[in-house]
Motif scaffolding. Structure first.
Motif, PDB file in Angstrom:
ATOM      1  N   GLY A 256      -5.018  48.084  49.264  1.00 52.52           N
ATOM      2  CA  GLY A 256      -4.757  49.391  49.843  1.00 52.52           C
ATOM      3  C   GLY A 256      -6.039  50.078  50.272  1.00 52.52           C
ATOM      4  N   TYR A 257      -5.955  50.813  51.405  1.00 54.68           N
ATOM      5  CA  TYR A 257      -7.114  51.491  51.978  1.00 54.68           C
ATOM      6  C   TYR A 257      -6.794  52.967  52.206  1.00 54.68           C
ATOM      7  CZ  TYR A 257      -8.936  46.812  52.871  1.00 54.68           C
ATOM      8  OH  TYR A 257      -9.412  45.520  52.718  1.00 54.68           O
ATOM      9  N   ASN A 258      -7.827  53.809  52.137  1.00 52.29           N
ATOM     10  CA  ASN A 258      -7.615  55.216  52.435  1.00 52.29           C
ATOM     11  C   ASN A 258      -7.655  55.440  53.951  1.00 52.29           C
ATOM     12  OD1 ASN A 258     -10.367  55.438  53.231  1.00 52.29           O
ATOM     13  ND2 ASN A 258     -10.973  55.828  51.103  1.00 52.29           N
ATOM     14  N   LYS A 259      -7.446  56.671  54.379  1.00 49.37           N
ATOM     15  CA  LYS A 259      -7.346  56.943  55.811  1.00 49.37           C
ATOM     16  C   LYS A 259      -8.674  56.756  56.534  1.00 49.37           C
ATOM     17  CE  LYS A 259      -7.787  61.938  55.035  1.00 49.37           C
ATOM     18  NZ  LYS A 259      -7.117  63.245  55.228  1.00 49.37           N
ATOM     19  N   ASP A 260      -9.781  56.656  55.777  1.00 48.30           N
ATOM     20  CA  ASP A 260     -11.085  56.385  56.376  1.00 48.30           C
ATOM     21  C   ASP A 260     -11.428  54.905  56.325  1.00 48.30           C
ATOM     22  OD1 ASP A 260     -11.599  59.116  56.936  1.00 48.30           O
ATOM     23  OD2 ASP A 260     -12.127  59.437  54.835  1.00 48.30           O
ATOM     24  N   LYS A 264      -9.200  51.143  48.593  1.00 49.46           N
ATOM     25  CA  LYS A 264      -8.715  52.077  47.582  1.00 49.46           C
ATOM     26  C   LYS A 264      -8.318  51.362  46.299  1.00 49.46           C
ATOM     27  CE  LYS A 264      -4.555  54.864  46.863  1.00 49.46           C
ATOM     28  NZ  LYS A 264      -3.307  55.345  47.504  1.00 49.46           N
ATOM     29  N   LEU A 265      -7.560  50.280  46.420  1.00 47.84           N
ATOM     30  CA  LEU A 265      -7.101  49.538  45.249  1.00 47.84           C
ATOM     31  C   LEU A 265      -6.600  48.167  45.670  1.00 47.84           C
ATOM     32  CD1 LEU A 265      -3.530  50.591  43.997  1.00 47.84           C
ATOM     33  CD2 LEU A 265      -4.303  50.766  46.352  1.00 47.84           C
ATOM     34  N   ALA A 266      -6.402  47.321  44.688  1.00 42.65           N
ATOM     35  CA  ALA A 266      -5.749  46.026  44.882  1.00 42.65           C
ATOM     36  C   ALA A 266      -4.872  45.793  43.669  1.00 42.65           C
ATOM     37  CB  ALA A 266      -6.771  44.912  45.029  1.00 42.65           C
ATOM     38  N   PHE A 267      -3.681  45.255  43.896  1.00 48.16           N
ATOM     39  CA  PHE A 267      -2.804  44.947  42.768  1.00 48.16           C
ATOM     40  C   PHE A 267      -2.024  43.686  43.054  1.00 48.16           C
ATOM     41  CE2 PHE A 267      -0.396  47.869  45.481  1.00 48.16           C
ATOM     42  CZ  PHE A 267       0.839  47.254  45.599  1.00 48.16           C
ATOM     43  N   GLY A 268      -1.599  43.030  41.957  1.00 49.50           N
ATOM     44  CA  GLY A 268      -0.848  41.788  42.060  1.00 49.50           C
ATOM     45  C   GLY A 268      -1.703  40.577  41.747  1.00 49.50           C
ATOM     46  N   SER A 269      -1.027  39.507  41.365  1.00 53.23           N
ATOM     47  CA  SER A 269      -1.671  38.224  41.079  1.00 53.23           C
ATOM     48  C   SER A 269      -0.607  37.143  41.184  1.00 53.23           C
ATOM     49  CB  SER A 269      -2.288  38.229  39.676  1.00 53.23           C
ATOM     50  OG  SER A 269      -1.270  38.419  38.690  1.00 53.23           O
ATOM     51  N   ALA A 307      -0.415  53.829  42.455  1.00 52.08           N
ATOM     52  CA  ALA A 307      -1.440  53.229  41.606  1.00 52.08           C
ATOM     53  C   ALA A 307      -1.237  51.731  41.431  1.00 52.08           C
ATOM     54  CB  ALA A 307      -1.450  53.917  40.237  1.00 52.08           C
ATOM     55  N   GLY A 308      -0.206  51.172  42.092  1.00 55.96           N
ATOM     56  CA  GLY A 308       0.054  49.745  41.981  1.00 55.96           C
ATOM     57  C   GLY A 308       0.834  49.358  40.746  1.00 55.96           C
ATOM     58  N   GLU A 309       1.500  50.329  40.117  1.00 56.63           N
ATOM     59  CA  GLU A 309       2.291  50.057  38.925  1.00 56.63           C
ATOM     60  C   GLU A 309       3.746  49.781  39.320  1.00 56.63           C
ATOM     61  OE1 GLU A 309      -0.128  53.064  35.919  1.00 56.63           O
ATOM     62  OE2 GLU A 309       1.507  53.839  37.154  1.00 56.63           O
TER      63      GLU A 309
END
Length: 373
Positions: A256-260, A264-269, A307-309
């Motif tokens: 995931g990326y912010n608007k800029d 922002k985050l990464a989730f999963g495996s 938050a990827g939860e």
């Protein structure tokens, strides 16, 4: 020419016909009175005893599922004895929805199929020059109703207006290796395009276009396994708040990326448990920023918060094609009212689920019959 096939009855009608046939066989064999059959119960998620959040509403298969025949058409069928011809999906891939208009890409028919629910009409987009499609895959709709379609064979992004008329093409073989999906930014100024690349290619990235000029202005990412890198990225989506998310298929994660455009985050495996992925594919977001991810191997969609939860999963793998059963799900979208649209390539269908608190007669995609009752 449009693809024509014999009409397949709605699921509820097929169930009724099947049980009727079984009842006749029992009467003929032993003259016993058949047990009454239970009515079809639409699946809900999560299942009882948990409080339901989504309920199955309907399946789109053919034009007959939404089109209303005129009196003249009915008279013609009666007079000629012809069967009503249906036009449906052959190999659907992705779906995008705008104010009750459901757009489905079909890579075999080389078209975008429009199921206009409130307008009760069906049509095809991208079947004629200069806007003819070759192999359409990913699709998105802008705030102005314009369609953006990734054509993986033509190495182009095709744009159509709200009436399905061709506007322009973006990109070229110098820009793309294998464009597979598109997503319009929340403010309508940029277009994110997934360039999946391939086993022999190092082009695994996101190409950003300025929609005012139609020119590529930025390339994000490269092939790899580190944060911000991609391995066979597949689909992309944007959120109302400006974030955007990419299914990083070969790395079995979502980034995931912010608007800029900052990571922002990464989730999963990789794995077989809830929250993990085996073959992640389609992706969408809702008005609350929740993230919906299709997994073709699991035959379901997993819903995560910002938050990827993991919050919930819907559907399961199955060989019958009944509501909530999928063999090869590929695309997903969530509309303005929270309805979820899931494409299955194998069963050639789009399942629609609505929020449990939303009435069947509410929202852009409400069944016109129910709305008028």
């Amino acid at each position: 020419m449009p693809y024509k096939i014999g009409r397949r009855p709605p699921f509820s009608e097929r169930v009724t016909t099947l049980f009727a046939a079984l009842s006749l066989l029992l009467l003929a064999g032993c003259a016993a009175t058949p047990e009454p059959t239970a009515p079809f119960e639409p699946p809900v998620y999560p299942p009882p005893p948990a409080e339901p959040r989504f309920i199955f509403e309907r399946t789109l298969l053919y034009n007959n599922d939404i089109e209303e025949m005129t009196g003249q058409q009915r008279f013609r069928l009666i007079a000629t004895g012809e069967a009503r011809q249906a036009r449906g999906m052959v190999k659907p891939f992705d779906v995008a929805v705008h104010r009750g208009k459901v757009y489905v890409t079909d890579s075999v028919q080389r078209a975008v199929l429009l199921f206009d629910i409130p307008g009760k009409r069906f049509s095809e987009i991208g079947t004629s020059r200069p806007g003819a499609l070759t192999k359409p895959l990913g699709i998105d709709v802008g705030l102005n109703g314009h369609l953006y379609v990734a054509d993986i064979s033509a190495l182009r992004i095709m744009e159509y207006d709200a009436n399905g008329q061709f506007v322009r093409r973006m990109g070229s073989k110098e820009v793309f290796n294998r464009p597979t999906d598109v997503a319009v930014s929340s403010d309508g100024t940029r277009l994110y395009v997934v360039d999946t690349g391939g086993v022999e290619s190092e082009t695994h990235n996101i190409v950003v276009f300025d929609l005012a000029t139609g020119e590529a202005v930025k390339i994000i990412g490269q092939r790899g396994t580190e944060a911000g890198e991609f391995n066979l990225p597949l689909q992309v989506t944007t959120s109302l708040s400006g974030e955007w998310y990419v299914v990083d298929g070969g790395n079995f994660r979502v980034q995931g990326y912010n608007k800029d455009d900052g990571l922002k985050l990464a989730f999963g495996s990789i794995g077989r448990y809830p929250g993990q992925f085996a073959r992640p594919k389609g992706i969408a977001t809702d008005a609350d920023g929740n993230i919906y991810v299709i997994d073709s191997a699991f035959g379901n969609v997993q819903i995560f918060n910002e938050a990827g939860e993991l919050l919930l999963f819907m559907g399961q793998r199955g060989q019958s094609g009944i509501p909530g059963r999928y063999m090869l799900p590929s695309g997903i979208d969530v509309d303005e009212d929270g309805r979820i649209y899931i494409v299955d390539q194998f069963f050639r269908k789009v399942d629609i689920f609505r929020p449990y608190a939303l009435g069947a007669d509410e929202g852009y995609a409400a069944d016109p019959i129910k709305r008028d009752e």
